[in-house]
Structures are given as C-alpha cells and as structure tokens.
Design an enzyme around this catalytic site. Structure first.
Site, mmCIF file in Angstrom:
data_model
loop_
_atom_site.group_PDB
_atom_site.id
_atom_site.type_symbol
_atom_site.label_atom_id
_atom_site.label_comp_id
_atom_site.label_asym_id
_atom_site.label_seq_id
_atom_site.Cartn_x
_atom_site.Cartn_y
_atom_site.Cartn_z
ATOM 1 N N LYS A 22 0.950 -1.081 -0.139
ATOM 2 C CA LYS A 22 0.048 -0.074 -0.218
ATOM 3 C C LYS A 22 0.788 1.246 -0.038
ATOM 4 C CE LYS A 22 -1.891 1.824 3.990
ATOM 5 N NZ LYS A 22 -1.440 3.072 4.382
ATOM 6 N N ASN A 23 2.016 1.443 1.036
ATOM 7 C CA ASN A 23 2.541 2.593 1.051
ATOM 8 C C ASN A 23 3.629 2.666 -0.260
ATOM 9 O OD1 ASN A 23 1.248 3.004 3.196
ATOM 10 N ND2 ASN A 23 3.048 2.623 4.938
ATOM 11 N N ARG A 94 -3.706 11.244 4.370
ATOM 12 C CA ARG A 94 -2.490 12.038 4.739
ATOM 13 C C ARG A 94 -1.369 11.764 3.492
ATOM 14 N NH1 ARG A 94 1.134 14.349 8.193
ATOM 15 N NH2 ARG A 94 3.228 13.569 7.627
ATOM 16 N N CYS A 118 -4.421 13.455 12.539
ATOM 17 C CA CYS A 118 -5.081 11.934 12.349
ATOM 18 C C CYS A 118 -4.999 11.199 13.639
ATOM 19 C CB CYS A 118 -4.256 11.100 11.386
ATOM 20 S SG CYS A 118 -2.613 10.645 11.681
ATOM 21 N N ARG A 123 1.321 14.938 13.293
ATOM 22 C CA ARG A 123 1.846 14.432 11.993
ATOM 23 C C ARG A 123 1.859 15.678 10.877
ATOM 24 N NH1 ARG A 123 -0.439 8.676 9.937
ATOM 25 N NH2 ARG A 123 1.748 8.724 8.840
ATOM 26 N N PRO A 124 2.603 16.456 11.185
ATOM 27 C CA PRO A 124 2.676 17.808 10.398
ATOM 28 C C PRO A 124 3.631 17.407 9.188
ATOM 29 C CG PRO A 124 4.401 18.109 11.997
ATOM 30 C CD PRO A 124 3.357 16.747 12.459
ATOM 31 N N VAL A 125 3.402 18.392 8.065
ATOM 32 C CA VAL A 125 4.171 18.211 6.867
ATOM 33 C C VAL A 125 5.131 19.178 6.751
ATOM 34 C CG1 VAL A 125 2.234 16.908 5.635
ATOM 35 C CG2 VAL A 125 2.435 19.551 5.608
ATOM 36 N N ASP A 126 5.755 19.631 7.556
ATOM 37 C CA ASP A 126 6.773 21.001 7.740
ATOM 38 C C ASP A 126 8.122 20.383 6.929
ATOM 39 O OD1 ASP A 126 6.997 19.057 10.064
ATOM 40 O OD2 ASP A 126 8.381 20.540 10.919
ATOM 41 N N LEU A 127 8.395 18.899 6.991
ATOM 42 C CA LEU A 127 9.505 18.604 6.457
ATOM 43 C C LEU A 127 9.604 18.558 4.828
ATOM 44 C CD1 LEU A 127 10.681 17.932 9.292
ATOM 45 C CD2 LEU A 127 11.309 15.913 8.585
ATOM 46 N N ASP A 309 4.521 0.407 12.192
ATOM 47 C CA ASP A 309 3.375 -0.251 11.545
ATOM 48 C C ASP A 309 3.187 -1.589 11.948
ATOM 49 O OD1 ASP A 309 2.692 2.265 10.349
ATOM 50 O OD2 ASP A 309 3.223 1.669 8.368
ATOM 51 N N ILE A 331 8.187 6.735 16.783
ATOM 52 C CA ILE A 331 7.925 7.427 15.737
ATOM 53 C C ILE A 331 6.926 8.157 15.878
ATOM 54 C CG2 ILE A 331 7.417 7.049 13.201
ATOM 55 C CD1 ILE A 331 10.243 5.791 13.621
ATOM 56 N N ARG A 401 -8.580 0.031 4.612
ATOM 57 C CA ARG A 401 -7.887 0.871 4.039
ATOM 58 C C ARG A 401 -6.392 0.257 3.738
ATOM 59 N NH1 ARG A 401 -5.856 5.023 7.828
ATOM 60 N NH2 ARG A 401 -4.524 5.257 6.206
HETATM 61 C C1 UD1 Z 1 4.723 6.761 6.147
HETATM 62 C C2 UD1 Z 1 3.875 5.472 6.050
HETATM 63 C C3 UD1 Z 1 3.126 5.043 7.446
HETATM 64 C C4 UD1 Z 1 4.452 4.917 8.464
HETATM 65 C C5 UD1 Z 1 5.370 5.959 8.554
HETATM 66 C C6 UD1 Z 1 6.645 5.808 9.426
HETATM 67 C C7 UD1 Z 1 3.024 6.044 4.027
HETATM 68 C C8 UD1 Z 1 1.494 6.196 3.039
HETATM 69 N N1 UD1 Z 1 2.802 5.842 5.213
HETATM 70 O O1 UD1 Z 1 4.057 7.850 6.925
HETATM 71 O O2 UD1 Z 1 2.310 3.868 7.261
HETATM 72 O O3 UD1 Z 1 3.908 4.473 9.914
HETATM 73 O O4 UD1 Z 1 5.761 6.127 7.322
HETATM 74 O O5 UD1 Z 1 7.207 4.337 8.936
HETATM 75 O O6 UD1 Z 1 3.876 5.461 3.312
HETATM 76 N N2 UD1 Z 1 6.776 14.225 10.732
HETATM 77 C C9 UD1 Z 1 7.113 15.785 10.809
HETATM 78 N N3 UD1 Z 1 7.023 16.692 9.884
HETATM 79 C C10 UD1 Z 1 6.955 16.113 8.629
HETATM 80 C C11 UD1 Z 1 6.643 14.827 8.410
HETATM 81 C C12 UD1 Z 1 6.865 13.636 9.278
HETATM 82 O O7 UD1 Z 1 7.014 16.115 12.154
HETATM 83 O O8 UD1 Z 1 6.971 17.095 7.823
HETATM 84 C C13 UD1 Z 1 6.813 13.248 11.658
HETATM 85 C C14 UD1 Z 1 5.697 12.563 11.817
HETATM 86 O O9 UD1 Z 1 4.719 13.067 12.609
HETATM 87 C C15 UD1 Z 1 6.348 11.127 12.443
HETATM 88 C C16 UD1 Z 1 7.463 11.109 12.030
HETATM 89 O O10 UD1 Z 1 7.918 12.476 11.468
HETATM 90 O O11 UD1 Z 1 6.324 11.475 14.024
HETATM 91 C C17 UD1 Z 1 7.544 10.256 10.930
HETATM 92 O O12 UD1 Z 1 6.699 10.291 9.861
HETATM 93 P P1 UD1 Z 1 7.246 9.943 8.342
HETATM 94 O O13 UD1 Z 1 7.993 9.056 8.188
HETATM 95 O O14 UD1 Z 1 7.044 11.204 7.559
HETATM 96 O O15 UD1 Z 1 5.624 9.261 8.104
HETATM 97 P P2 UD1 Z 1 4.679 9.230 7.014
HETATM 98 O O16 UD1 Z 1 5.457 9.436 5.657
HETATM 99 O O17 UD1 Z 1 3.350 10.210 7.092
#
Ligand code: UD1
Length: 423
Positions: A22-23, A94, A118, A123-127, A309, A331, A401
């Site tokens: 899926k991912n 997301r 969620c 789970r922000p997207v700042d990165l 996961d 995580i 899902r």
């Molecule tokens: C992906 C997977 C999810 C898995 C996760 C960690 C998909 C669709 N989903 O989620 O199933 O649990 O990897 O292996 O592939 N974070 C920030 N800012 C950001 C991005 C992330 O603070 O901009 C934090 C997140 O809140 C979290 C950590 O970084 O605490 C890791 O998240 P990330 O690896 O980005 O997970 P996803 O890509 O959302």
C-alpha cells in the site's frame, strides 16, 4: 457498520499470498503526475486508500484505470486539468500530500490542502515544505492550503538535510528533484523499501538517481520523464501481520512473496520470541518453535529498525508471552490506542507516554472491541485468533484501508473469522 467476528480455534496451516505494498503504491501513483507518458503499475493492492488516491489523481484530470480486478493501474497525466488538491479528498488520507512535489516540479505551481491531524498524532508536513523551499519554491499557507510556486525556470537542485527521518518527505522531495535544474542531495533520507521501489520506478521513467536505500540520495534533474511499467514491491507490513498469525495461535503458515530483507529487524524479534522463520522458494514459512512465546523488548525505528506499523500486531503477540515485554514507540506519539482494547480482552498492559509494558497472561478472552486505526484494527483480529470465545471487532473500515481480503486470507489457513454487515 460492518463487524468482524473472530473465534479462537487453534493452529493455522496453509499459504497466504501477500499483496503489493500500500505505502509503495501510494507514492508510485503520484509519480504519474511527473510525466506526459503513461505509467502502469502491476501488483497493486485492492484497498480503499488506493481508491482515494485514484479519486485524487482523477480530480486533477489524470486518467486512472483499474484493470485485472484492480491489480493493474494504468495511469496517464497527459491532459491534467488542475493543480489543486481539494480538502475534501486530502482530509481522508494524509498521503495525498505526495501530489505536491510532482505537480510543483512539472507545472511550477500547485495548491494542496494541508492534511490535518490524524488518530496517531499531529503528523505535520513541515519537512516536506522545507525540502521544496530548499529547491527554491515559495510557499504560502492560506485558508488551509499550501500554495507553492517554483522560481521562474522551475525548481532548482539543492541540499535538503532532513532533521529527522521522514518517509513521506523523502518521497515528495525525491519526486520533485527528478525534474529540478541541477543536482539535489537528500541527506538523512529515509531508507525504507518503498523509497527504493519509488526510485527504481522513477529511474525507469528516465530519472537519474543514486543512493536510494542509503541515507544520502543524489538526484540529477532531467528536463522531462517518460512512461514506464513497474511492479509494486511486496507489502512488508501485510507480510509481518500474517507472519504473526501462526506465531500467535500456533501452526505453520507460508507467506507467499515474503522476503526476510524487507523485515530483518522484525524477524530477529520473532526469533528471540521463539518463532521460526524459514525462507522457501515461494516466500517465508513461519511456525512457533515450541511451547509458549517468550517476552521480548521492542523499539520502533525508521528502516532498517523495527517498523512502527507492526508495533500493534507485535503487542498482540506479546500479550500471551511468558514474561514481561517493553514496547517503545519512537515514531508516533499516541500510537497505543489498541492497548485499552487488548486490555478488554484480558491483556495486562501499562502505558506511560511512549512506553507500553506488557505482562503476558495465559489466555486472552474474546470481547467486543473497537478498531481505532489501520494497524490497531488488525492487532485486535490477531488477538482474537488467540482468544477464547468470540472477539467482535467494530469500525472495520480502518482495516479496508490497508488489508485486502483479510477474512478470506485468514479463513484459507483455517481461522474462524467472518464479516457481518451492521445496521
Ligand atoms: C509513512 C507511512 C506510515 C508509517 C510511517 C513511518 C505511507 C503512506 N505511510 O508515513 O504507514 O507509519 O511512514 O514508517 O507511506 N513528521 C514531521 N514533519 C513532517 C513529516 C513527518 O514532524 O513533515 C513526523 C511525523 O509526525 C512522525 C515522523 O515524522 O512522527 C515520521 O513520519 P513519516 O516518516 O513522515 O511518516 P509518513 O510518511 O506520514
């Protein structure tokens, strides 16, 4: 709403085919936005998250055809009509944010709704956004949307150093960098197999990428990308989940398509817990070595560490282990919502912050329980396989899902499990 009823009935035996990831599929699908030429994915899983991504891509004007019962996705972004990803679709999933990098790279601008919170944390997207800024993009957050604009002439290669590992931010930056001018270096990049799969697909489309699977990925931007056909890598999380089924209630199950390299840290923990994992020509054969499972401590980490996961499912196993196990979730904050549900089934679990201490009990007992997220829901099904009596899992839409045909797959190895339609 539908419910799943599981009745613990002893050892399992047989084979379970493991679907495509899926991912991986959720990042390979937006890659179609990078090119005018068709992208075809085979071995796609049949899941509601994939249908959500299909709807999102179609809302941008992409063609997405699900062929061969959904296992082949034939996509074309030749005639896109929009670069705006609406809140109504993005809020459902997301991973929708993964359209931002490709749209910005190919068209020089894009508007994507912020995904919002969620169940498993903020789970922000700042990165993701910082990576695009490092490639010269200007970003403006207005009315819940990211308005992104590339410099005249398009995104520029740059050094992107992630402060911590993010799978999604690595994927988004990798896709964007394929069409940026010059060289981009992603430092502290995620090393997950899904990133390697994405890089391999992008390379088939003509991208120049080095270092995927390591923490430094170098991308030499090209002017345009072409079409490709790509087979989605095996779903290591579905694999690990079904490996836990014979571990938890005995028997022997062969997971078809399974590979140890996708789950080495997880397999080490299974070994320590007293579960044997054997490579076969078709996949992985899993069985309990003898007697009761032993307690093991688990800390979740980015790949190649133990995957977050699989934390909920591993907890279900450790609920009946001999001794006390400590699970540390590194995580996501707030990823122990399955613990209170497992406690309803007789498990002994203490949660303090990001640490759960699980003291094994002799038996779990069936109970009505509620799924709270995707992986939590399947952990309750696994626990139900080991419990005495009936476990009735509600809110199973979470399961749809990420797990295709879960009832059929478990039934085929002898589990007593059925899905009933609710009112
Ligand atoms: C992906 C997977 C999810 C898995 C996760 C960690 C998909 C669709 N989903 O989620 O199933 O649990 O990897 O292996 O592939 N974070 C920030 N800012 C950001 C991005 C992330 O603070 O901009 C934090 C997140 O809140 C979290 C950590 O970084 O605490 C890791 O998240 P990330 O690896 O980005 O997970 P996803 O890509 O959302």
């Amino acid at each position: 709403m539908d419910q799943i009823i599981v009745t613990g009935n002893g050892p399992l035996s047989g084979q379970i085919p493991i679907a495509g990831a899926k991912n991986a599929c959720l990042t390979l699908m937006p890659a179609t936005l990078l090119s005018e030429e068709p992208l075809t994915l085979t071995n796609a899983p049949r899941l509601s998250d994939i249908r959500t991504m299909t709807t999102l891509l179609q809302s941008l004007g992409a063609e997405v055809q699900a062929l061969q019962d959904g296992q082949v996705l034939a996509m074309s972004s030749h005639d896109l009509t929009s670069v705006r990803a609406d809140y109504d679709i993005v809020r459902k999933m997301r991973a929708s944010i993964l359209v931002l990098g490709p749209l910005l790279a190919r068209f020089g601008h894009a508007e994507v709704s912020l995904p919002g919170g969620c169940a498993i944390g903020a789970r922000p997207v700042d990165l993701h956004l910082k990576a695009f800024e490092a490639m010269g993009a200007e970003l403006d957050l207005r009315e819940g949307y990211v308005h992104a604009k590339a410099p005249a002439g398009g995104l520029r290669g740059g050094i992107v150093e992630f402060p911590f590992v993010s799978v999604g931010a690595t994927e988004n930056a990798l896709m964007a960098a394929t069409l940026a001018k010059g060289t981009t270096v992603l430092k502290n990049a995620a090393r997950e197999p899904e990133i390697v799969d994405l890089a391999q697909c992008l390379r088939k489309m003509g991208a120049q990428i080095d270092g995927e699977g390591t923490s430094e990925i170098t991308i030499q931007g090209v002017d345009t990308l072409g079409g490709a056909t790509h087979r989605v890598v095996t779903d290591r999380i579905e694999l690990g989940t079904y490996m836990l089924a014979p571990a938890i209630c005995g028997g022997e199950v062969e997971c078809l398509g399974g590979r140890i390299d996708l789950l080495a840290a997880f397999c080490e923990k299974l070994d320590a817990a007293g579960i044997s994992v054997e490579e076969t020509p078709n996949g992985l054969k899993v069985a309990r070595k003898n007697g009761r499972v032993s307690a093991v401590d688990v800390t979740t980490e980015p790949f190649p560490g133990f995957p977050t996961d699989l934390q909920a499912q591993m907890m279900a196993l450790l609920c009946t282990a001999g001794g006390t196990s400590v699970l540390e979730e590194k995580i996501f904050e707030n990823r122990f919502m399955h613990a209170p549900e497992l406690i309803r089934m007789g498990a002994k679990i203490d949660v303090h912050g990001g640490t759960a201490t699980v003291t094994g009990v002799d038996h779990l007992r069936g109970a009505p329980v509620m799924a709270t997220d995707l992986r939590a829901s399947v952990s309750l099904i696994l626990a139900g396989l080991a419990a005495e009596g009936d476990t009735i899992v509600s809110r199973v839409y979470h399961l749809d899902r990420g797990y295709e045909h879960v009832v059929r797959k478990l039934e085929s190895v002898g589990a007593k499990i059925e899905r009933v339609s609710g009112q």
